[in-house]
Design an enzyme around this catalytic site. Structure first.
Site, PDB file in Angstrom:
ATOM      1  N   THR A  14       1.028  -1.272  -0.061  1.00  0.00           N
ATOM      2  CA  THR A  14      -0.021   0.084   0.099  1.00  0.00           C
ATOM      3  C   THR A  14       0.875   1.192   0.012  1.00  0.00           C
ATOM      4  OG1 THR A  14      -1.824  -1.271   1.109  1.00  0.00           O
ATOM      5  CG2 THR A  14      -1.808   1.261   1.198  1.00  0.00           C
ATOM      6  N   TYR A  27      -7.905   0.594  -4.787  1.00  0.00           N
ATOM      7  CA  TYR A  27      -6.453   0.899  -5.079  1.00  0.00           C
ATOM      8  C   TYR A  27      -5.556  -0.309  -5.508  1.00  0.00           C
ATOM      9  CZ  TYR A  27      -4.695  -0.918  -0.634  1.00  0.00           C
ATOM     10  OH  TYR A  27      -4.218  -1.567   0.376  1.00  0.00           O
ATOM     11  N   THR A  93       1.336  -4.137   4.509  1.00  0.00           N
ATOM     12  CA  THR A  93       1.053  -4.414   6.055  1.00  0.00           C
ATOM     13  C   THR A  93       0.567  -5.716   6.163  1.00  0.00           C
ATOM     14  OG1 THR A  93      -0.936  -3.298   5.577  1.00  0.00           O
ATOM     15  CG2 THR A  93       0.688  -1.770   6.488  1.00  0.00           C
ATOM     16  N   ASP A  94      -0.217  -6.284   5.312  1.00  0.00           N
ATOM     17  CA  ASP A  94      -0.744  -7.635   5.453  1.00  0.00           C
ATOM     18  C   ASP A  94      -0.016  -8.876   5.973  1.00  0.00           C
ATOM     19  OD1 ASP A  94      -3.127  -6.532   4.903  1.00  0.00           O
ATOM     20  OD2 ASP A  94      -3.389  -7.772   2.954  1.00  0.00           O
ATOM     21  N   LYS A 166      -0.323  -6.883  12.927  1.00  0.00           N
ATOM     22  CA  LYS A 166      -1.397  -6.021  12.432  1.00  0.00           C
ATOM     23  C   LYS A 166      -2.722  -6.368  13.186  1.00  0.00           C
ATOM     24  CE  LYS A 166      -3.693  -4.529   7.974  1.00  0.00           C
ATOM     25  NZ  LYS A 166      -3.584  -4.516   6.569  1.00  0.00           N
ATOM     26  N   GLU A 284      -5.688 -25.999  29.527  1.00  0.00           N
ATOM     27  CA  GLU A 284      -6.647 -26.732  29.071  1.00  0.00           C
ATOM     28  C   GLU A 284      -6.422 -28.247  28.266  1.00  0.00           C
ATOM     29  OE1 GLU A 284     -10.720 -24.687  28.408  1.00  0.00           O
ATOM     30  OE2 GLU A 284      -9.218 -23.135  27.922  1.00  0.00           O
TER      31      GLU A 284
END
Length: 328
Positions: A14, A27, A93-94, A166, A284
């Site tokens: 981006t 975009y 950023t992903d 993120k 657990e």
């Protein structure tokens, strides 16, 4: 005084995105050339010389082995080049947290290596990319920036690779750190570090592999059965990361299938689909009996990266894998 020389490795994302409209919603990631970004940065009067090297022009959802190999080679060469003071990687950023951890595990911790990205494309109103790049330059140029491992700079904050994630799809302050928060606050003119460098001159923790083994993330859900586990084994997975409910839990039939996989020497790591929190051993789920590993603070995406690196380096027994997760 000689300005620090910073290598900027461009991969797209981006931060290099183009919307064609200052107010539009859509975009195209990676459409802006790295040279155009550096031309814009040159007009800011930054106290550094930026040297660009394009690696890719992609959205980070397409980041993979070829790009990672090129990034690692370029970073390693720059680490050994006395003319280079620091390294910046422009990145979507992903998957920034995955690339950051992979490089953090396999690079020496001498010179600063900084990932920067953006939540808004370059031509959008309020775009954050150029500011994040300027902040990244400040971090990569700072004498105190080295010895901290790979870092991610977003939203005026500096995060360590082991902590960063993120946490929001579109917010301008989308990145968080867990279990530690930011290690510094930064603007283009000032950095406030919250502690001294803790890995000064440390070598790479693991060797760069020739390839990464197939490791899948299995997300647990109410009412699911064991068939997804069988499917993952059928495609040759060498490891499975469970994105479990709560503290890494799953229906009993799923845990039984994963335990059978662990007994067949498939590495099984329990993480959580919850955004934040620890997954500890034997809370657990009886990890000792099942042969599982607890991911502790790592979410599923980064647990997968660490497990791939461990397997590629010949570390596959549950005790050895658990020790690596414990020692991050």
């Amino acid at each position: 005084m000689t300005r620090p020389r910073i290598l900027v490795l461009g991969t797209g994302g981006t931060i290099a995105g183009s919307a064609g409209s200052a107010t539009g919603g859509g975009y195209r990631a990676g459409g802006l050339a790295l040279s155009a970004m550096l031309d814009a940065a040159a007009k800011l009067g930054l106290e550094a010389e930026l040297v660009g090297e394009p690696i890719a022009q992609i959205g980070s959802q397409d980041m993979g082995w070829d790009q990672w190999s090129a990034l690692h080679a370029a970073c390693l060469a720059a680490c050994g080049d006395p003319a280079i003071s620091g390294i910046i990687i422009t990145h979507g950023t992903d998957t920034a947290e995955e690339t950051a951890l992979l490089l953090d595990l396999t690079l020496p911790a001498g010179k600063p290596v900084v990932l920067v990205g953006a939540m808004r494309p370059a031509d959008a109103v309020g775009s954050d990319g150029l500011r994040n790049l300027a902040n990244g330059v400040a971090v990569a140029s700072d004498p105190q920036g080295g010895g901290r491992g790979v870092m991610v700079v977003m939203g005026d904050a500096v995060f360590a690779a082991v902590d960063v994630r993120k946490a929001a799809t579109a917010n301008i302050d989308a990145f968080r750190g867990f279990p530690r928060g930011p290690i510094a606050r930064v603007t283009p003119s000032q950095i406030t570090w919250f502690g001294p460098p803790h890995r000064a001159d440390a070598p790479a923790a693991y060797a760069w592999p020739q390839s990464l083994p197939r490791v899948a993330i299995l997300t647990a859900g109410a009412g699911m059965d064991e068939k997804p586990v069988e499917a993952l084994l059928g495609i040759g997975c060498k490891g499975i990361v469970l994105a479990g409910m709560g503290q890494g839990n799953a229906p009993g039939c799923v845990l039984d299938a994963l335990a059978a996989a662990a007994k067949a020497d498939i590495a099984v790591v329990r993480s959580s689909r919850v955004d934040e929190g620890m997954v500890e051993r034997n809370v657990e789920v009886d990890d000792d009996a099942h042969g599982f590993v607890a991911a502790r603070a790592l979410g599923p995406a980064k647990a997968r990266i660490l497990l791939q690196v461990l397997l590629a380096n010949g570390i596959s027994d549950p005790a050895g894998v658990q020790a690596a997760f414990d020692n991050l």
